[in-house]
Design a protein around this motif. Structure first.
Motif, mmCIF file in Angstrom:
data_model
loop_
_atom_site.group_PDB
_atom_site.id
_atom_site.type_symbol
_atom_site.label_atom_id
_atom_site.label_comp_id
_atom_site.label_asym_id
_atom_site.label_seq_id
_atom_site.Cartn_x
_atom_site.Cartn_y
_atom_site.Cartn_z
ATOM 1 N N LEU A 50 -29.473 -57.856 -33.483
ATOM 2 C CA LEU A 50 -28.464 -58.309 -34.952
ATOM 3 C C LEU A 50 -26.774 -59.241 -34.409
ATOM 4 O O LEU A 50 -27.117 -60.341 -34.608
ATOM 5 N N GLN A 51 -26.546 -58.454 -33.917
ATOM 6 C CA GLN A 51 -25.197 -59.086 -33.305
ATOM 7 C C GLN A 51 -25.221 -59.998 -32.103
ATOM 8 O O GLN A 51 -24.443 -61.508 -32.239
ATOM 9 N N PRO A 52 -26.102 -61.061 -30.949
ATOM 10 C CA PRO A 52 -26.053 -61.556 -30.268
ATOM 11 C C PRO A 52 -26.450 -63.059 -31.018
ATOM 12 O O PRO A 52 -26.273 -63.965 -31.214
ATOM 13 N N TRP A 53 -27.368 -62.649 -31.984
ATOM 14 C CA TRP A 53 -28.520 -63.640 -32.759
ATOM 15 C C TRP A 53 -26.811 -64.220 -33.574
ATOM 16 O O TRP A 53 -27.208 -65.040 -34.626
ATOM 17 N N LEU A 54 -26.600 -63.225 -34.240
ATOM 18 C CA LEU A 54 -25.376 -63.833 -35.111
ATOM 19 C C LEU A 54 -24.173 -64.340 -34.792
ATOM 20 O O LEU A 54 -24.073 -66.278 -34.626
ATOM 21 N N LEU A 55 -23.750 -63.778 -33.320
ATOM 22 C CA LEU A 55 -22.750 -65.193 -32.552
ATOM 23 C C LEU A 55 -23.529 -66.264 -32.274
ATOM 24 O O LEU A 55 -22.628 -67.181 -32.450
ATOM 25 N N ASP A 56 -24.346 -66.480 -31.958
ATOM 26 C CA ASP A 56 -25.232 -68.071 -31.889
ATOM 27 C C ASP A 56 -24.665 -68.305 -32.675
ATOM 28 O O ASP A 56 -25.064 -69.503 -32.201
ATOM 29 N N LYS A 57 -25.644 -68.093 -34.007
ATOM 30 C CA LYS A 57 -25.306 -69.031 -35.268
ATOM 31 C C LYS A 57 -24.015 -69.482 -35.392
ATOM 32 O O LYS A 57 -23.503 -70.637 -35.978
ATOM 33 N N MET A 58 -22.853 -68.731 -35.453
ATOM 34 C CA MET A 58 -21.409 -68.628 -35.650
ATOM 35 C C MET A 58 -21.021 -70.112 -35.080
ATOM 36 O O MET A 58 -20.402 -71.047 -35.477
#
Length: 654
Positions: free
Chosen positions: A125-133
């Motif tokens: 979840l953490q890398p995916w969330l950063l990607d979206k931001m």
């Protein structure tokens, strides 16, 4: 919006339309006034003008009607793709464009929140969330920090240096909250987003490239439900992040913080549960030095067999598979499969000889033999003192001493329980036990209240003669009513419960034909399965873990329904419970740390299990998989002593 289109304000449309209609009417009257002699002709002219006005108005209003339909669709959470609405009216065209951007923003927000709500892998979840931001902000790079619960330091968990391809990261230095760079410290102090630039020294503190100093930086604090700092998001962009994007990012960050906090709480709960499970298993193993590795080896062997079943390309387990939740259930069940043993007395689990309780009572019996030998010596000297034939008396004394030595050696050998005790040997025990010895001290002194209550009401007068080996009333310990299992019990247990809780009679114990356990003690050990199921059944497992009691509680059942504690047959046992049964048996046979037997060799253990397979005690299909997949060999190499691992031929056991 796709492309550009020229549009004019609505008031100009209305002005031009009105002017056009007036101009057209004036021209008609000027040039064709003579052709409109009456009211009818004038009405026709007005009707024509009205038609033109209606058509023009409908053309202007059509995009508004389309926008109303789009708004209704959004109200019903329909965010499917729709054509972009265009209008020659500037205000309507701008409204359509803003509406399209709003719909896209809401759709993205909902999709991201759906992922945040459903993702159960915090590491993914953490890398995916950063990607979206990074994508939403149009940033060049970004770093996600989370607060470490151990020391409250901010630790980088994901980093994106290529604008949309974030990766997990663990090599950036941790940041103490009292020594943050100024930009991050301001964001932490205000708990609000702060924009600015990071100096080269600040970037060195963060472990980032000095080139990031050229970018504008947004520091966005993440808060938990109690408004404590949960983490920090850094975004690097060529220019300033626009207000709309910043607002969207802030709203999304709040939702992301809630999700991250939830995931951290879940991970913490799982870690606590895992530690508790291992603590219980460790306590069970520590309870007995002779089974110290059982609760660790059985889970590992169970997992090995389960992995072999999942990897099977043919046979009855060709389509078998376990998802993450099923693996979790198996993991918990395997580690807690013997949790009920915490209720089993250590001296029963470790009973190495027939007379052993808290201590080995063979010492007490040896003392009685010593008393008889002293009595023999005293009788000899008394006879000599009374003028008897010393040679005859000595021969009689020596004969009795030799007999007593031989009889004690026999009793001591019976106490070991290493071989079958035949009826003839049991009869000899009773014959030896019938010898009499004299007690001169009160055997009621110094006893506990419970043991004193088991003594006969009338104490014999002293001195008292007693048999050498005895089954006394005080040896019979009654079973409390609470420990009986009614036939209609809610767990479905079907076990033959002995009348007594324990029978510590000396002859009763020494006459055990096989092993060292009485029927009462055997039941007490088997009862650990009852306690395991009861204990696990009381835990509020979530839905995906509700199979844990069944998996853990079935490893002593047999395929023909003669096992315990519920006498379930194969059809009522899950594959995982049947796997654990094989693992438990194989580990018990090969364990070299049991007090009552040496560990079997690999071939001996497989021969015993092959017989159990024929007798429908273990699952024949799983036993074949156990052999053909090589699980038996892999386990032997890891956990058995080298001298136990001999050559085997699989076909001999199938």
């Amino acid at each position: 919006m796709d492309g550009k289109r020229t549009s004019v304000p609505l008031y100009l449309h209305i002005t031009l339309l009105s002017f056009g209609l007036v101009l057209a009417t004036g021209l008609v009257l000027r040039w064709f006034g003579d052709a409109i002699p009456g009211v009818v002709e004038f009405g026709l002219l007005l009707g024509a003008v009205a038609v033109v006005a209606v058509l023009a108005s409908r053309r202007i209003a059509a995009p508004l009607a389309a926008l109303a339909k789009e708004a209704e669709a959004v109200r019903h959470f329909d965010f499917s793709d729709h054509p972009v609405i265009r209008s020659p009216v500037q205000e309507i065209d701008q409204l359509a464009g803003a509406f399209d951007l709003m719909r896209d923003a809401v759709r993205r927000f909902l999709r991201i929140n759906r992922r945040l709500a459903t993702e159960d892998d915090l590491e993914a979840l953490q890398p995916w969330l950063l990607d979206k931001m990074v994508d939403i902000a149009g940033a060049r790079a970004g770093v996600l920090y989370l607060v470490d619960a151990a020391d409250d330091a901010l630790r980088a968990t994901a980093m994106d240096t290529s604008g949309g391809r974030a990766n997990a990261v663990r090599d950036l230095p941790p940041l103490a909250q009292d020594a943050l760079p100024r930009l991050l410290a301001d964001a932490r102090a205000t708990m609000r987003p702060v924009s600015g630039h990071l100096a080269v020294d600040d970037l060195q503190t963060l472990g980032l490239e000095p080139a990031f100093a050229a970018y504008g930086t947004l520091a966005l604090p993440l808060q938990d439900r109690r408004e404590h700092l949960l983490g920090m998001l850094l975004l690097f962009k060529d220019g300033e992040i626009d207000e709309a994007s910043a607002s969207f990012i802030a709203a999304l960050a709040a939702s992301a913080a809630t999700s991250l906090e939830t995931q951290e709480l879940l991970r913490g709960q799982k870690a606590l549960m895992e530690a508790s499970i291992r603590m219980v298993a460790g306590a069970i193993d520590a309870q007995s030095p002779y089974t110290g590795g059982h609760c660790e080896r059985v889970p590992e062997l169970t997992f090995m067999l389960a992995r072999a079943a999942c990897a099977a390309a043919d046979g009855p387990y060709a389509g078998f598979d376990l998802d993450a939740e099923q693996w979790e259930a198996l993991h918990i069940a395997a580690w807690l499969h013997d949790c009920g043993k915490v209720t089993t007395p250590e001296y029963v689990v470790d009973k190495a000889t027939k007379l052993e309780t808290v201590n080995d009572r063979i010492h007490e019996i040896r003392t009685r033999f010593e008393v008889l030998k002293r009595d023999a010596e005293i009788a000899y000297w008394r006879g000599v003192a009374e003028g008897g034939d010393e040679r005859v008396l000595r021969a009689r004394c020596d004969g009795l001493l030799a007999t007593l030595d031989e009889e004690f050696a026999f009793v001591a050998q019976c106490n070991i329980g290493g071989e079958f005790l035949s009826p003839d040997k049991q009869a000899r025990l009773r014959e030896i036990g019938a010898r009499r010895w004299q007690r001169t001290l009160d055997d009621r002194l110094g006893l506990s209240r419970d043991e004193l209550a088991r003594k006969p009401a009338q104490a014999p007068s002293l001195p008292a003669e007693e048999t050498l080996l005895a089954d006394k009333p005080e040896h019979r310990i009654a079973r409390p009513e609470a420990e009986r299992i009614p036939e209609d019990n809610r767990w479905g247990f079907r076990m033959d419960v002995p009348e007594l809780l324990y029978n510590r009679g000396e002859l009763h114990n020494l006459s055990i034909s096989r092993g060292t356990l009485t029927a009462e003690e055997r039941y007490k050990i088997n009862e650990h399965m009852v306690q395991t199921i009861v204990m696990l059944g009381e835990l509020p497992f979530p839905r995906h873990l509700r199979a844990v009691p069944e998996i853990a509680g079935g490893h002593h059942e047999k395929m023909d329904g003669t096992g315990y504690p519920k006498r379930l047959d194969r059809s009522k046992l899950s594959p995982l419970a049947r796997m654990m049964a094989i693992a438990d048996i194989f580990e018990a046979l090969t364990a070299a740390d049991r007090p009552y037997k040496p560990g079997k060799t690999l071939s001996e253990a497989l021969s015993i299990m092959a017989k159990m397979r024929q007798d429908q005690h273990i699952d024949p299909e799983l036993f074949e998989l156990f052999l053909r997949s090589g699980v038996h060999h892999d386990y032997a190499q890891r956990f058995m002593r080298p001298e136990q691992v001999d050559a085997v031929r699989i076909e001999d056991y199938l």
